[in-house]
Design a protein around this motif. Structure first.
Motif, short mmCIF file in Angstrom:
data_model
loop_
_atom_site.label_atom_id
_atom_site.label_comp_id
_atom_site.label_asym_id
_atom_site.label_seq_id
_atom_site.Cartn_x
_atom_site.Cartn_y
_atom_site.Cartn_z
N ALA A 25 6.58 -18.21 -14.86
CA ALA A 25 7.62 -17.27 -15.19
C ALA A 25 7.35 -15.71 -14.77
CB ALA A 25 7.82 -17.28 -16.72
N MET A 26 5.88 -15.52 -15.34
CA MET A 26 5.56 -14.07 -15.09
C MET A 26 5.66 -13.77 -13.44
SD MET A 26 1.93 -12.23 -15.88
CE MET A 26 2.26 -12.38 -17.38
N LEU A 27 5.10 -14.73 -12.83
CA LEU A 27 5.02 -14.60 -11.24
C LEU A 27 6.45 -14.56 -10.56
CD1 LEU A 27 1.96 -16.76 -10.13
CD2 LEU A 27 2.01 -14.38 -10.82
N PHE A 28 7.16 -15.55 -10.92
CA PHE A 28 8.88 -15.52 -10.68
C PHE A 28 9.49 -14.19 -10.43
CE2 PHE A 28 8.88 -20.74 -10.94
CZ PHE A 28 9.09 -20.50 -9.51
N GLU A 29 9.01 -13.57 -11.60
CA GLU A 29 9.79 -12.61 -12.05
C GLU A 29 9.65 -11.36 -11.12
OE1 GLU A 29 10.20 -12.09 -16.40
OE2 GLU A 29 11.55 -13.86 -16.59
N ILE A 30 8.18 -11.37 -10.70
CA ILE A 30 7.94 -10.07 -10.01
C ILE A 30 9.06 -9.81 -8.68
CG2 ILE A 30 6.10 -9.15 -7.99
CD1 ILE A 30 4.03 -10.98 -10.03
N ASP A 31 9.08 -8.49 -8.61
CA ASP A 31 10.15 -8.01 -7.38
C ASP A 31 9.37 -8.42 -6.08
OD1 ASP A 31 10.99 -5.82 -5.38
OD2 ASP A 31 12.60 -5.84 -6.89
N PRO A 32 10.27 -8.88 -5.21
CA PRO A 32 9.66 -9.31 -3.93
C PRO A 32 9.06 -7.91 -3.30
CG PRO A 32 11.88 -10.34 -4.20
CD PRO A 32 11.61 -9.25 -5.29
N PHE A 33 9.64 -6.88 -3.27
CA PHE A 33 9.38 -5.72 -2.54
C PHE A 33 8.29 -4.84 -3.39
CE2 PHE A 33 13.65 -6.94 -1.25
CZ PHE A 33 13.51 -7.09 -0.21
N THR A 34 7.08 -5.65 -3.74
CA THR A 34 6.17 -5.03 -4.52
C THR A 34 4.63 -5.60 -3.83
OG1 THR A 34 5.77 -6.86 -5.92
CG2 THR A 34 7.40 -4.72 -6.52
N PRO A 35 3.66 -4.52 -3.93
CA PRO A 35 2.19 -5.19 -3.73
C PRO A 35 1.86 -6.55 -4.29
CG PRO A 35 2.42 -2.75 -4.02
CD PRO A 35 3.72 -3.36 -4.55
N GLU A 36 2.42 -6.66 -5.55
CA GLU A 36 2.10 -7.74 -6.09
C GLU A 36 2.60 -9.10 -5.60
OE1 GLU A 36 1.46 -6.24 -10.72
OE2 GLU A 36 3.41 -6.63 -10.12
N SER A 37 3.83 -8.96 -5.17
CA SER A 37 4.25 -9.98 -4.24
C SER A 37 3.96 -10.32 -3.05
CB SER A 37 6.00 -9.89 -4.09
OG SER A 37 6.44 -10.69 -3.32
N ALA A 38 3.64 -9.24 -2.29
CA ALA A 38 2.82 -9.36 -1.07
C ALA A 38 1.26 -10.08 -1.28
CB ALA A 38 2.47 -8.16 -0.41
N TYR A 39 0.79 -10.06 -2.32
CA TYR A 39 -0.57 -10.68 -2.44
C TYR A 39 -0.29 -12.11 -2.93
CZ TYR A 39 -5.08 -11.43 -4.79
OH TYR A 39 -6.43 -11.70 -4.98
#
Length: 344
Positions: A25-39
């Protein structure tokens, strides 16, 4: 600076440990346009490339008939309630065979036959037998068909199928007339009869919650399938859910990456629909070339519209740095000792 908990979860997934509900759930809720999503997307590609030896597959699907289907899935152009297709139409067996042979000759690693719900089972078996006889002995033949019993699963296998695609779709029983228990029973029947199973988290729309995505991912990773993945819902004009719109490919890419991280690495295949170069960039190694009917199309033959050819899908993989398998699918026929999990 990436959050430590995100780094921890990605490292956990890369090491082969399964993520729990809260972590997904934590990972699904990350915005796609962030460094975290890119990682996360980078890690997804890294895992897929590692477990598959950077090898992708093109699966070709032939849709053999169009609506009207009484299952009334609210996203589907075949649904009788959608009134997209005013009559039932079935492709001739000779044409089905021709298109299946052509797909194999063009390099498809697996050939699928897709039929609407309630397609006459006896006729389906006849078509499967004819196609099986026409393909090379090692060809992988898959069914994307209605729910079936254990007895019917054995009949499908005896007719020539190697496996089936089946999924517990999002909001099954609410956005369709099919009870979730029926979908799960079909998946168990397939495994009992020795049919390999492919599945996916689908069809994802903007209204689906994190909780729904987590539960669908758990079903997909625990049902004993040879591949999982993510398909976004297409807003088909005339369908009830068409008005709800679509998620972006950027959102889909992020969801796919989380599903890859949340899935045991013995599942080599990761699918994405509809085909694009973005999918393989984030770890997708199963995409479809399509011809004939298509539940996301209003034309009777998607070969003239949104369907992609085997060559086009191969090109997408090349653009994203993948090698394409030559010969029959190894995802549908995994080596001995692969996943033998029971369907949840």
């Amino acid at each position: 600076m990436l959050r430590k908990e995100i780094l921890y979860l990605v490292d956990k997934a890369k090491s082969g440990e399964l993520l729990n509900r809260e972590e997904m759930a934590m990972l699904f809720e990350i915005d796609p346009f962030t460094p975290e999503s890119a990682y996360i997307r980078y890690a997804s590609r890294e895992i897929s490339s590692k477990v598959s030896n950077n090898t992708a597959e093109v699966h070709a699907q032939v849709g053999i008939n169009v609506g009207c289907c009484a299952r009334n899935c609210k996203w589907c152009s075949f649904a009788a309630a959608s009134k997209v297709f005013g009559r039932m139409s079935v492709m001739s067996t000779e044409e089905i065979v021709r298109r299946c042979r052509q797909a194999e000759e063009q390099g498809a690693n697996a050939v699928y036959l897709m039929a609407t719900g309630a397609f006459p089972f006896g006729h389906l078996l006849e078509i499967i037998r004819e196609v099986r006889r026409a393909l090379t002995p090692d060809a992988v033949l898959i069914g994307n068909v209605d729910d079936f019993t254990v007895k019917e699963a054995y009949a499908l296998k005896d007719a020539g199928l190697d496996g089936v695609y089946h999924a517990l779709r999002l909001r099954e029983g609410k956005d369709s007339s099919i009870e979730p228990a029926r979908r799960m029973a079909t998946m168990r029947a397939a495994r009992e009869a020795g049919l390999a199973l492919g599945t996916c988290v689908e069809p994802v729309g903007p209204e689906h919650t994190t909780e729904e995505l987590v539960e669908a991912t758990i079903v997909a990773r625990e049902c004993g399938a040879v591949y999982s993945g993510c398909m976004r819902r297409v807003a088909v004009p005339g369908t009830e859910l068409g008005e709800r719109g679509m998620i972006t490919e950027a959102r889909q890419a992020h969801l796919l990456a989380v599903i890859r991280l949340a899935t045991q690495q013995e599942i080599v295949g990761m699918c994405w629909h509809e085909p694009s170069t973005l999918g393989p960039l984030v770890g997708v190694n199963v995409m479809w070339a399509e011809t004939g009917s298509n539940p996301r199309d209003t034309h009777e033959d998607c070969e003239r519209t949104r369907g992609r050819s085997v060559g086009e899908v191969k090109r997408m993989y090349w653009e994203a740095g993948w090698r394409v398998l030559e010969g029959p699918s190894v995802i549908w026929r995994p080596k001995a000792g692969g996943l033998q999990k029971k369907v949840v």
